[in-house]
Design an enzyme around this catalytic site. Structure first.
Site, PDB file in Angstrom:
ATOM      1  N   HIS A  54       0.847  -1.186   0.000  1.00 35.55           N
ATOM      2  CA  HIS A  54       0.000   0.000   0.000  1.00 35.55           C
ATOM      3  C   HIS A  54       0.893   1.251   0.000  1.00 35.55           C
ATOM      4  O   HIS A  54       2.087   1.163   0.250  1.00 35.55           O
ATOM      5  CB  HIS A  54      -0.919  -0.003   1.224  1.00 35.55           C
ATOM      6  CG  HIS A  54      -2.033  -1.012   1.103  1.00 35.55           C
ATOM      7  ND1 HIS A  54      -3.052  -1.112   2.004  1.00 35.55           N
ATOM      8  CD2 HIS A  54      -2.275  -1.969   0.165  1.00 35.55           C
ATOM      9  CE1 HIS A  54      -3.881  -2.074   1.638  1.00 35.55           C
ATOM     10  NE2 HIS A  54      -3.424  -2.615   0.528  1.00 35.55           N
ATOM     11  N   GLU A  56       1.326   3.759   2.015  1.00 32.13           N
ATOM     12  CA  GLU A  56       2.055   4.093   3.251  1.00 32.13           C
ATOM     13  C   GLU A  56       3.308   3.211   3.387  1.00 32.13           C
ATOM     14  O   GLU A  56       4.398   3.694   3.719  1.00 32.13           O
ATOM     15  CB  GLU A  56       1.182   3.852   4.494  1.00 32.13           C
ATOM     16  CG  GLU A  56      -0.120   4.619   4.550  1.00 32.13           C
ATOM     17  CD  GLU A  56      -1.284   3.866   3.918  1.00 32.13           C
ATOM     18  OE1 GLU A  56      -1.095   3.274   2.834  1.00 32.13           O
ATOM     19  OE2 GLU A  56      -2.378   3.878   4.494  1.00 32.13           O
ATOM     20  N   TRP A 177     -10.428   9.748 -38.930  1.00 31.14           N
ATOM     21  CA  TRP A 177     -10.380  10.143 -37.527  1.00 31.14           C
ATOM     22  C   TRP A 177     -10.929  11.542 -37.395  1.00 31.14           C
ATOM     23  O   TRP A 177     -10.543  12.405 -38.174  1.00 31.14           O
ATOM     24  CB  TRP A 177      -8.944  10.105 -36.980  1.00 31.14           C
ATOM     25  CG  TRP A 177      -8.329   8.762 -37.113  1.00 31.14           C
ATOM     26  CD1 TRP A 177      -7.376   8.392 -38.008  1.00 31.14           C
ATOM     27  CD2 TRP A 177      -8.621   7.605 -36.323  1.00 31.14           C
ATOM     28  NE1 TRP A 177      -7.046   7.074 -37.820  1.00 31.14           N
ATOM     29  CE2 TRP A 177      -7.806   6.572 -36.787  1.00 31.14           C
ATOM     30  CE3 TRP A 177      -9.491   7.349 -35.273  1.00 31.14           C
ATOM     31  CZ2 TRP A 177      -7.841   5.298 -36.233  1.00 31.14           C
ATOM     32  CZ3 TRP A 177      -9.521   6.082 -34.725  1.00 31.14           C
ATOM     33  CH2 TRP A 177      -8.694   5.085 -35.214  1.00 31.14           C
ATOM     34  N   GLY A 301     -21.464   4.012 -30.436  1.00 24.86           N
ATOM     35  CA  GLY A 301     -22.277   4.950 -31.207  1.00 24.86           C
ATOM     36  C   GLY A 301     -23.222   5.740 -30.301  1.00 24.86           C
ATOM     37  O   GLY A 301     -23.358   5.466 -29.103  1.00 24.86           O
TER      38      GLY A 301
HETATM   39  N1  LIG Z   1     -16.402   9.148 -32.525  1.00 21.99           N
HETATM   40  C1  LIG Z   1     -16.544   8.283 -31.554  1.00 21.99           C
HETATM   41  O1  LIG Z   1     -16.213   8.517 -30.384  1.00 21.99           O
HETATM   42  C2  LIG Z   1     -17.145   6.950 -31.876  1.00 21.99           C
HETATM   43  C3  LIG Z   1     -16.981   5.883 -30.978  1.00 21.99           C
HETATM   44  C4  LIG Z   1     -17.566   4.683 -31.311  1.00 21.99           C
HETATM   45  C5  LIG Z   1     -18.324   4.571 -32.462  1.00 21.99           C
HETATM   46  N2  LIG Z   1     -18.447   5.624 -33.296  1.00 21.99           N
HETATM   47  C6  LIG Z   1     -19.221   5.543 -34.536  1.00 21.99           C
HETATM   48  O2  LIG Z   1     -20.535   5.172 -34.216  1.00 21.99           O
HETATM   49  C7  LIG Z   1     -21.073   4.480 -35.330  1.00 21.99           C
HETATM   50  C8  LIG Z   1     -21.737   3.225 -34.830  1.00 21.99           C
HETATM   51  O3  LIG Z   1     -22.885   3.555 -34.163  1.00 21.99           O
HETATM   52  P1  LIG Z   1     -24.011   2.473 -33.871  1.00 21.99           P
HETATM   53  O4  LIG Z   1     -25.095   3.163 -33.128  1.00 21.99           O
HETATM   54  O5  LIG Z   1     -24.334   1.721 -35.104  1.00 21.99           O
HETATM   55  O6  LIG Z   1     -23.200   1.464 -33.007  1.00 21.99           O
HETATM   56  P2  LIG Z   1     -23.032   1.035 -31.497  1.00 21.99           P
HETATM   57  O7  LIG Z   1     -23.620   1.956 -30.529  1.00 21.99           O
HETATM   58  O8  LIG Z   1     -21.621   0.696 -31.350  1.00 21.99           O
HETATM   59  O9  LIG Z   1     -23.826  -0.300 -31.516  1.00 21.99           O
HETATM   60  C9  LIG Z   1     -25.172  -0.364 -31.641  1.00 21.99           C
HETATM   61  C10 LIG Z   1     -25.520  -1.788 -31.306  1.00 21.99           C
HETATM   62  O10 LIG Z   1     -25.412  -1.966 -29.917  1.00 21.99           O
HETATM   63  C11 LIG Z   1     -26.651  -2.379 -29.434  1.00 21.99           C
HETATM   64  N3  LIG Z   1     -26.859  -1.764 -28.130  1.00 21.99           N
HETATM   65  C12 LIG Z   1     -26.151  -0.773 -27.575  1.00 21.99           C
HETATM   66  N4  LIG Z   1     -26.636  -0.460 -26.363  1.00 21.99           N
HETATM   67  C13 LIG Z   1     -27.670  -1.278 -26.189  1.00 21.99           C
HETATM   68  C14 LIG Z   1     -28.569  -1.441 -25.151  1.00 21.99           C
HETATM   69  N5  LIG Z   1     -28.529  -0.714 -24.045  1.00 21.99           N
HETATM   70  N6  LIG Z   1     -29.525  -2.374 -25.303  1.00 21.99           N
HETATM   71  C15 LIG Z   1     -29.603  -3.100 -26.414  1.00 21.99           C
HETATM   72  N7  LIG Z   1     -28.766  -2.995 -27.399  1.00 21.99           N
HETATM   73  C16 LIG Z   1     -27.814  -2.095 -27.313  1.00 21.99           C
HETATM   74  C17 LIG Z   1     -27.648  -1.883 -30.468  1.00 21.99           C
HETATM   75  O11 LIG Z   1     -28.816  -2.594 -30.436  1.00 21.99           O
HETATM   76  P3  LIG Z   1     -30.133  -2.129 -31.225  1.00 21.99           P
HETATM   77  O12 LIG Z   1     -29.874  -2.486 -32.642  1.00 21.99           O
HETATM   78  O13 LIG Z   1     -31.223  -2.906 -30.595  1.00 21.99           O
HETATM   79  O14 LIG Z   1     -30.246  -0.663 -31.002  1.00 21.99           O
HETATM   80  C18 LIG Z   1     -26.885  -2.145 -31.730  1.00 21.99           C
HETATM   81  O15 LIG Z   1     -26.941  -3.519 -32.075  1.00 21.99           O
HETATM   82  C19 LIG Z   1     -19.943   4.185 -36.260  1.00 21.99           C
HETATM   83  O16 LIG Z   1     -19.998   5.056 -37.358  1.00 21.99           O
HETATM   84  C20 LIG Z   1     -18.742   4.448 -35.427  1.00 21.99           C
HETATM   85  O17 LIG Z   1     -17.654   4.847 -36.202  1.00 21.99           O
HETATM   86  C21 LIG Z   1     -17.879   6.821 -33.045  1.00 21.99           C
END
Ligand SMILES: NC(=O)c1ccc[n+]([C@@H]2O[C@H](COP(=O)([O-])OP(=O)(O)OC[C@H]3O[C@@H](n4cnc5c(N)ncnc54)[C@H](OP(=O)(O)O)[C@@H]3O)[C@@H](O)[C@H]2O)c1
Length: 367
Positions: A54, A56, A177, A301
């Site tokens: 830890h 300390e 990006w 997403g």
């Molecule tokens: N710039 C950034 O920081 C960043 C980070 C990550 C991703 N992205 C971008 O985001 C885009 C993808 O977005 P997306 O919405 O398709 O993808 P996502 O959020 O990664 O995935 C959506 C999937 O997750 C499921 N899901 C998520 N939370 C859920 C919950 N609480 N309960 C049930 N199902 C859940 C959804 O189900 P349902 O089909 O039932 O809704 C769907 O199948 C891409 O273009 C990626 O490049 C950007």
């Protein structure tokens, strides 16, 4: 260095404690400064790794000339532990030394041991006090541990990389990006300090990311990933995704709706109940807690991020903002319906930093 004021000593202990980030789970991050009887710094150390010394004890090890401990003052960010676990009780170790005082930042949040470390020290005749001040900083250092103890669930961070107009991808889904290299290097660090990453199947299907930390400090760390995939869309090619190639099978969990779990060649499928708005996220966090996952970083997403926000289950937001305008495209709060201003998620303890040309807004959310 001249004599230190109590606030300086506690600030040094705080900064030191943060160096253990990513390596101490399920323990708290803790830092410790030891001052001699004239308030000169004689040791500064942190809890480096779970199962090891830890803060300390690590600080005491730095002191070769033990006469310096006569009348010394200990500043530690968390109450010295009373219990014998993987390591001996720090309170008992300190009680046997000729030190004058122990000042600690926060009481141990575990009601079974809270105040007991202080009692042991008081009984040995030391002056014992809780530090008056720096409460926000002290709580932030131990935030993962405090959440685990107080609410019995993992701490949830959310990382978003967006444009100035809040978009995380172009209308065609392109998102790599949005931010520059310096911001992305910081993301590698953030991925390393959490126990696990959480993403949605959409991100896997669109981008096929590795979602691990390439920060060399975490090269030997187990990097767990949880994929929210209600319909099991990633399962048929599970071994082919880059995330599966980037980590060991034991570190992969695909969360599917009840009835869809099956044995996988790589990773493990977990069933979590589904409510109107998708997975029951409280149940999900309970399942992760049972898997000894104490903190998660959501990188997904907008719909996924919104579901965590709507459920009131975002504890810390890391919003990287590029000085770019993307126009139409997915927003990071996609689908988040807010009817009155009173319903808006409340951010507090907001900090803004720059990474290259990008901004990082970090905030706690009220939970
Ligand atoms: N710039 C950034 O920081 C960043 C980070 C990550 C991703 N992205 C971008 O985001 C885009 C993808 O977005 P997306 O919405 O398709 O993808 P996502 O959020 O990664 O995935 C959506 C999937 O997750 C499921 N899901 C998520 N939370 C859920 C919950 N609480 N309960 C049930 N199902 C859940 C959804 O189900 P349902 O089909 O039932 O809704 C769907 O199948 C891409 O273009 C990626 O490049 C950007």
């Amino acid at each position: 260095m001249g004599p230190l004021a109590p606030e300086q000593a506690m600030m040094m202990a705080l900064e030191e404690g943060s160096k253990g980030a990513g390596f101490v789970s399920p323990n708290p991050l803790v830092g410790c400064a030891i001052l001699d009887q004239n308030y000169q710094l004689i040791a500064l150390a942190h809890h480096e790794r779970v199962g090891e010394g830890h803060a300390e004890v690590n600080a005491l090890k730095q002191i070769q000339n033990t006469t310096l401990l006569n009348g010394a003052h200990i500043y530690v960010t968390l109450e010295p532990c009373a219990h014998e676990g993987r390591t001996p009780s720090c309170a008992k170790t300190l009680a046997e030394l000729p030190i004058a005082s122990v000042t600690y930042g926060l009481e141990d949040p575990n009601p079974l041991v809270s105040g007991k470390g202080a009692e042991i020290l008081r009984a040995s005749g030391k002056k014992v006090q809780i530090f008056d001040g720096l409460k926000d900083e002290l709580e932030e250092l131990a935030e993962i541990f405090l959440m685990n103890q107080r609410q019995g669930r993992p701490f949830v961070g959310v990382k978003v990389a967006s444009s100035l107009d809040g978009r995380i991808a172009l209308a065609d889904g392109t998102s790599q990006w949005i931010t520059g290299e310096s911001a992305r290097t910081q993301v590698q660090y953030l991925r390393g300090i959490y126990d696990a990453m959480v993403t949605g199947a959409g991100t896997i299907l669109k981008d096929d990311p590795r979602l691990n930390s390439r920060d060399p400090r975490f090269a030997n760390k187990q990097q767990k990933l949880i994929v929210l995939d209600p319909d099991g869309e990633t399962l048929s090619r599970i071994a082919e995704w880059n995330f599966a190639k980037a980590r060991s099978s034991d570190d992969i969990f695909v969360v599917v709706r009840p009835g869809l779990a099956r044995p996988l060649s790589v990773g493990r499928a977990l069933e979590v109940p589904v409510l109107d708005q998708g997975f029951d996220l409280k149940e999900l966090l309970q399942t992760l807690h049972e898997l000894a996952i104490h903190s998660v970083l959501v990188e997904a997403g907008g719909f996924t991020v919104s579901r965590f926000l709507r459920a009131g289950l975002v504890d810390r937001l890391y919003l990287f903002m590029a000085a770019k305008i993307l126009g139409e495209g997915m927003s990071w709060t996609e689908g988040l319906k807010i009817r009155t201003l009173a319903e808006t998620p409340r951010l507090r303890k907001i900090r803004v930093q720059t990474f290259g040309e990008d901004l990082l807004l970090t905030a706690r959310l009220r939970s």
